[in-house]
Design an enzyme around this catalytic site. Structure first.
Site, PDB file in Angstrom:
ATOM      1  N   ARG A  19       0.813  -1.234   0.000  1.00  0.00           N
ATOM      2  CA  ARG A  19       0.000   0.000   0.000  1.00  0.00           C
ATOM      3  C   ARG A  19       0.841   1.278   0.000  1.00  0.00           C
ATOM      4  NH1 ARG A  19      -3.215  -2.981   3.780  1.00  0.00           N
ATOM      5  NH2 ARG A  19      -4.898  -3.984   2.640  1.00  0.00           N
ATOM      6  N   LYS A  54       2.644  11.111 -11.935  1.00  0.00           N
ATOM      7  CA  LYS A  54       1.802  10.184 -12.708  1.00  0.00           C
ATOM      8  C   LYS A  54       2.576   8.881 -12.878  1.00  0.00           C
ATOM      9  CE  LYS A  54      -1.267  13.112 -15.441  1.00  0.00           C
ATOM     10  NZ  LYS A  54      -1.627  13.573 -16.794  1.00  0.00           N
ATOM     11  N   GLU A  81       8.947  16.803 -25.796  1.00  0.00           N
ATOM     12  CA  GLU A  81       8.326  17.273 -24.548  1.00  0.00           C
ATOM     13  C   GLU A  81       8.904  18.631 -24.133  1.00  0.00           C
ATOM     14  OE1 GLU A  81       5.688  15.777 -23.479  1.00  0.00           O
ATOM     15  OE2 GLU A  81       5.903  13.586 -23.469  1.00  0.00           O
ATOM     16  N   LYS A 129       6.570  22.649 -15.472  1.00  0.00           N
ATOM     17  CA  LYS A 129       5.748  21.519 -15.025  1.00  0.00           C
ATOM     18  C   LYS A 129       5.462  21.638 -13.524  1.00  0.00           C
ATOM     19  CE  LYS A 129       4.738  16.675 -15.270  1.00  0.00           C
ATOM     20  NZ  LYS A 129       4.880  15.388 -15.916  1.00  0.00           N
ATOM     21  N   GLU A 133      -5.032  16.690 -11.945  1.00  0.00           N
ATOM     22  CA  GLU A 133      -5.626  17.012 -13.245  1.00  0.00           C
ATOM     23  C   GLU A 133      -7.143  17.230 -13.177  1.00  0.00           C
ATOM     24  OE1 GLU A 133      -3.587  15.101 -16.527  1.00  0.00           O
ATOM     25  OE2 GLU A 133      -5.408  15.281 -17.728  1.00  0.00           O
ATOM     26  N   ARG A 145      -3.915  20.921 -15.305  1.00  0.00           N
ATOM     27  CA  ARG A 145      -2.832  19.983 -15.650  1.00  0.00           C
ATOM     28  C   ARG A 145      -3.029  19.369 -17.036  1.00  0.00           C
ATOM     29  NH1 ARG A 145       0.425  15.567 -11.901  1.00  0.00           N
ATOM     30  NH2 ARG A 145       1.659  14.766 -13.634  1.00  0.00           N
ATOM     31  N   ASN A 165      -0.858  17.758 -21.595  1.00  0.00           N
ATOM     32  CA  ASN A 165      -1.164  16.696 -22.567  1.00  0.00           C
ATOM     33  C   ASN A 165      -1.312  17.225 -23.984  1.00  0.00           C
ATOM     34  OD1 ASN A 165      -1.231  14.142 -21.342  1.00  0.00           O
ATOM     35  ND2 ASN A 165      -2.985  14.822 -20.152  1.00  0.00           N
ATOM     36  N   HIS A 196      -0.993  14.945 -26.953  1.00  0.00           N
ATOM     37  CA  HIS A 196      -1.003  13.563 -26.459  1.00  0.00           C
ATOM     38  C   HIS A 196      -2.247  12.784 -26.893  1.00  0.00           C
ATOM     39  CE1 HIS A 196       2.335  15.029 -24.181  1.00  0.00           C
ATOM     40  NE2 HIS A 196       2.491  13.914 -23.497  1.00  0.00           N
ATOM     41  N   HIS A 230      -1.189   9.459 -28.282  1.00  0.00           N
ATOM     42  CA  HIS A 230      -1.498   8.171 -27.647  1.00  0.00           C
ATOM     43  C   HIS A 230      -2.221   7.251 -28.633  1.00  0.00           C
ATOM     44  CE1 HIS A 230      -1.282   9.799 -23.214  1.00  0.00           C
ATOM     45  NE2 HIS A 230      -0.101   9.619 -23.767  1.00  0.00           N
ATOM     46  N   HIS A 246       7.394   7.310 -27.721  1.00  0.00           N
ATOM     47  CA  HIS A 246       6.377   8.197 -27.154  1.00  0.00           C
ATOM     48  C   HIS A 246       6.599   9.645 -27.619  1.00  0.00           C
ATOM     49  CE1 HIS A 246       3.591   9.928 -24.276  1.00  0.00           C
ATOM     50  NE2 HIS A 246       4.556  10.703 -23.819  1.00  0.00           N
TER      51      HIS A 246
HETATM   52  P1  NAD Z   1      12.138   4.759 -22.291  1.00  0.00           P
HETATM   53  O1  NAD Z   1      11.944   4.713 -20.848  1.00  0.00           O
HETATM   54  O2  NAD Z   1      11.658   3.602 -23.107  1.00  0.00           O
HETATM   55  O3  NAD Z   1      13.666   5.038 -22.599  1.00  0.00           O
HETATM   56  C1  NAD Z   1      14.080   5.140 -23.932  1.00  0.00           C
HETATM   57  C2  NAD Z   1      15.209   4.172 -24.272  1.00  0.00           C
HETATM   58  O4  NAD Z   1      16.440   4.709 -23.838  1.00  0.00           O
HETATM   59  C3  NAD Z   1      15.095   2.807 -23.635  1.00  0.00           C
HETATM   60  O5  NAD Z   1      15.561   1.833 -24.534  1.00  0.00           O
HETATM   61  C4  NAD Z   1      16.030   2.920 -22.448  1.00  0.00           C
HETATM   62  O6  NAD Z   1      16.516   1.678 -22.007  1.00  0.00           O
HETATM   63  C5  NAD Z   1      17.134   3.775 -23.023  1.00  0.00           C
HETATM   64  N1  NAD Z   1      17.893   4.573 -22.085  1.00  0.00           N
HETATM   65  C6  NAD Z   1      17.429   5.225 -21.000  1.00  0.00           C
HETATM   66  N2  NAD Z   1      18.387   6.000 -20.490  1.00  0.00           N
HETATM   67  C7  NAD Z   1      19.480   5.796 -21.240  1.00  0.00           C
HETATM   68  C8  NAD Z   1      20.790   6.337 -21.215  1.00  0.00           C
HETATM   69  N3  NAD Z   1      21.148   7.288 -20.340  1.00  0.00           N
HETATM   70  N4  NAD Z   1      21.671   5.909 -22.125  1.00  0.00           N
HETATM   71  C9  NAD Z   1      21.315   4.993 -23.059  1.00  0.00           C
HETATM   72  N5  NAD Z   1      20.082   4.476 -23.168  1.00  0.00           N
HETATM   73  C10 NAD Z   1      19.181   4.879 -22.255  1.00  0.00           C
HETATM   74  O7  NAD Z   1      11.409   6.053 -22.921  1.00  0.00           O
HETATM   75  P2  NAD Z   1      11.244   7.563 -22.417  1.00  0.00           P
HETATM   76  O8  NAD Z   1      11.144   8.364 -23.641  1.00  0.00           O
HETATM   77  O9  NAD Z   1      12.248   7.914 -21.408  1.00  0.00           O
HETATM   78  O10 NAD Z   1       9.830   7.534 -21.670  1.00  0.00           O
HETATM   79  C11 NAD Z   1       8.638   7.265 -22.370  1.00  0.00           C
HETATM   80  C12 NAD Z   1       7.606   6.810 -21.375  1.00  0.00           C
HETATM   81  O11 NAD Z   1       7.350   7.856 -20.438  1.00  0.00           O
HETATM   82  C13 NAD Z   1       6.265   6.456 -22.010  1.00  0.00           C
HETATM   83  O12 NAD Z   1       5.803   5.252 -21.486  1.00  0.00           O
HETATM   84  C14 NAD Z   1       5.373   7.594 -21.589  1.00  0.00           C
HETATM   85  O13 NAD Z   1       4.028   7.207 -21.478  1.00  0.00           O
HETATM   86  C15 NAD Z   1       5.957   7.964 -20.256  1.00  0.00           C
HETATM   87  N6  NAD Z   1       5.672   9.342 -19.841  1.00  0.00           N
HETATM   88  C16 NAD Z   1       5.174   9.507 -18.586  1.00  0.00           C
HETATM   89  C17 NAD Z   1       4.924  10.787 -18.143  1.00  0.00           C
HETATM   90  C18 NAD Z   1       4.451  11.004 -16.723  1.00  0.00           C
HETATM   91  O14 NAD Z   1       4.073  12.122 -16.379  1.00  0.00           O
HETATM   92  N7  NAD Z   1       4.466   9.975 -15.882  1.00  0.00           N
HETATM   93  C19 NAD Z   1       5.168  11.897 -18.964  1.00  0.00           C
HETATM   94  C20 NAD Z   1       5.687  11.677 -20.232  1.00  0.00           C
HETATM   95  C21 NAD Z   1       5.938  10.382 -20.662  1.00  0.00           C
HETATM   96  N1  GLY Z   2       2.871  14.351 -18.890  1.00  0.00           N
HETATM   97  C1  GLY Z   2       1.588  14.851 -18.509  1.00  0.00           C
HETATM   98  C2  GLY Z   2       1.448  15.080 -17.058  1.00  0.00           C
HETATM   99  O1  GLY Z   2       2.349  14.844 -16.291  1.00  0.00           O
HETATM  100  O2  GLY Z   2       0.401  15.503 -16.632  1.00  0.00           O
END
Ligand code: NAD
Ligand code: GLY
Length: 370
Positions: A131, A153, A195, A237, A247, A251, A255, A258, A262, A275
């Site tokens: 939890r 998030k 982003e 942010k 949100e 907030r 998006n 997005h 998405h 992404h």
């Molecule tokens: P990812 O986490 O898949 O990383 C991209 C790639 O880079 C992967 O293959 C990873 O292993 C590699 N990598 C990471 N760091 C590295 C480094 N320093 N050197 C070499 N390789 C490295 O993708 P991302 O673009 O970081 O994140 C995308 C995800 O984030 C999506 O799932 C998206 O939905 C999510 N997201 C969440 C929020 C939120 O607010 N929670 C906001 C935006 C995106």
């Molecule tokens: N990436 C969108 C949010 O954090 O709300």
């Protein structure tokens, strides 16, 4: 690009997310992973577990383990399979399996070491294991440093829709080590820029101008340009999340692009487009929608589209068919009673949330899909 570009200063910059008793700091700097002091905000405990993946762990897990050794008697590592296609229940369950098998308790601190996929899954695991246990975000992609590690998030994808299962759960701190961006593949750097670009049109026209002027430096991984981009993105942010953590309204502007993006990710199958690529193309579609509705001057939409193209991001979407796009977009979390809400622009630096007639969406999709 020289691999040593991102390391010019030892200064640490801190951005605060103001959320009352859940407030926390984002520390931004070069070489933070190597320094035990970087983690002073994290609670002390007998045990820490680093959650990473099979790509990032070989690069950085040992450095993080060494930095954490003084704070915890045991520092364990879980290396998940890499990729958006693994942001699912089965992979999440691997984290729970390892935590339970290793005897992790309520005081165990989780460290998310990686990009947004690792960060979102570790955060969701932290929100639900026993939890709720504390967790620290250690983002290693540009996208994660400017967006996903900040704001709480967390979650996983469902085959029917992106990020559909999850929770709001804040980390205890975020440690963004700019040096880790040296090893990031170029395609991932570009995806992260989507982003970064997003923050200007939705909230800060001046920042959009700065990104336009400094795009070449960002693409060349210039240290001070990346530092500024990460800090300003986190500041914007933090201001939004500080006003609307869950949100209820504001907030949603984060998006921008997005809803279309998405749909592209889910429609093609997770991992086909990154992404950030889907968000870049989604912003093109949202800008064109804004212009077609007469909200945004056509030349402002063109200005944004030109920047996205210069960043090397796709400006044409895959041809999923308009019906499929609409079906996927109706599942968007902003939809109300099946009516899709879009983040649109009525000026550069100012966004609005509106529903859009299907006919307009079909025009945009026809002009923006190959
Ligand atoms: P990812 O986490 O898949 O990383 C991209 C790639 O880079 C992967 O293959 C990873 O292993 C590699 N990598 C990471 N760091 C590295 C480094 N320093 N050197 C070499 N390789 C490295 O993708 P991302 O673009 O970081 O994140 C995308 C995800 O984030 C999506 O799932 C998206 O939905 C999510 N997201 C969440 C929020 C939120 O607010 N929670 C906001 C935006 C995106
Ligand atoms: N990436 C969108 C949010 O954090 O709300």
């Amino acid at each position: 690009m020289s691999a040593s570009n991102v390391d010019s200063s030892s200064a640490v910059e801190t951005v605060t997310i103001a959320l009352g008793e859940r407030s926390y700091s984002i520390h931004i700097g070069s070489g933070l992973l190597r320094s035990p002091e970087s983690f002073a905000d994290a609670p002390r405990s007998s045990r820490a577990v680093i959650v990473s993946n099979t790509t990032v762990a070989p690069l950085y897990a040992q450095t993080l383990q060494d930095a954490l050794r003084g704070r915890y008697a045991q520092v364990e590592l879980i290396a998940l399979p890499d990729g958006e296609s693994h942001k699912d229940w089965a992979t999440l369950n691997l984290i729970f399996d390892d935590l339970l098998a290793g005897g992790a308790d309520r005081k165990t601190v989780l460290y998310a070491l990686g990009g947004g996929v690792v960060g979102d899954m570790t955060g969701f695991a932290a929100a639900s294991y026993m939890r709720g246990v504390p967790f620290v975000q250690v983002p290693t992609t540009l996208l994660a440093q400017v967006d996903s590690s900040v704001g709480g998030k967390t979650g996983i994808n469902h085959p029917r829709g992106k990020n559909m299962i999850g929770a709001f759960y804040q980390p205890v701190c975020v440690i963004a080590d700019l040096e880790t961006l040296n090893t990031l593949p170029m395609r991932e750097l570009r995806a992260g820029l989507a982003e970064v670009i997003k923050y200007g049109p939705i909230a800060d026209a001046g920042f959009l101008g700065w990104v336009e002027a400094n795009l070449d430096a960002l693409l060349a991984r210039d240290a001070s340009a990346l530092r500024h981009a990460v800090r300003r993105s986190c500041e914007i942010k933090a201001a939004v999340v500080g006003q609307d953590e869950r949100e209820a309204g504001l907030r949603a502007i984060l998006n921008f692009g997005h809803t279309f993006g998405h749909a592209i990710e889910a429609g093609l199958g997770y991992g086909e487009w990154l992404h950030g690529e889907a968000v870049g193309c989604g912003m093109v579609m949202a800008a064109e929608t804004s212009a077609r509705l007469g909200l945004l001057h056509g030349r402002d939409a063109e200005r944004l589209i030109r920047l996205i193209e210069r960043a090397g991001l796709p400006v044409k979407g895959p041809d999923l068919g308009a019906d499929r796009y609409l079906e996927l977009m109706r599942l968007d979390k902003k939809a109300e009673a099946g009516e899709i809400k879009f983040v649109l622009l009525d000026a550069i630096g100012h966004s609005v949330v509106r529903s859009v007639p299907d006919a307009t969406l079909c025009q945009v999709l026809a002009s923006r899909c190959t």
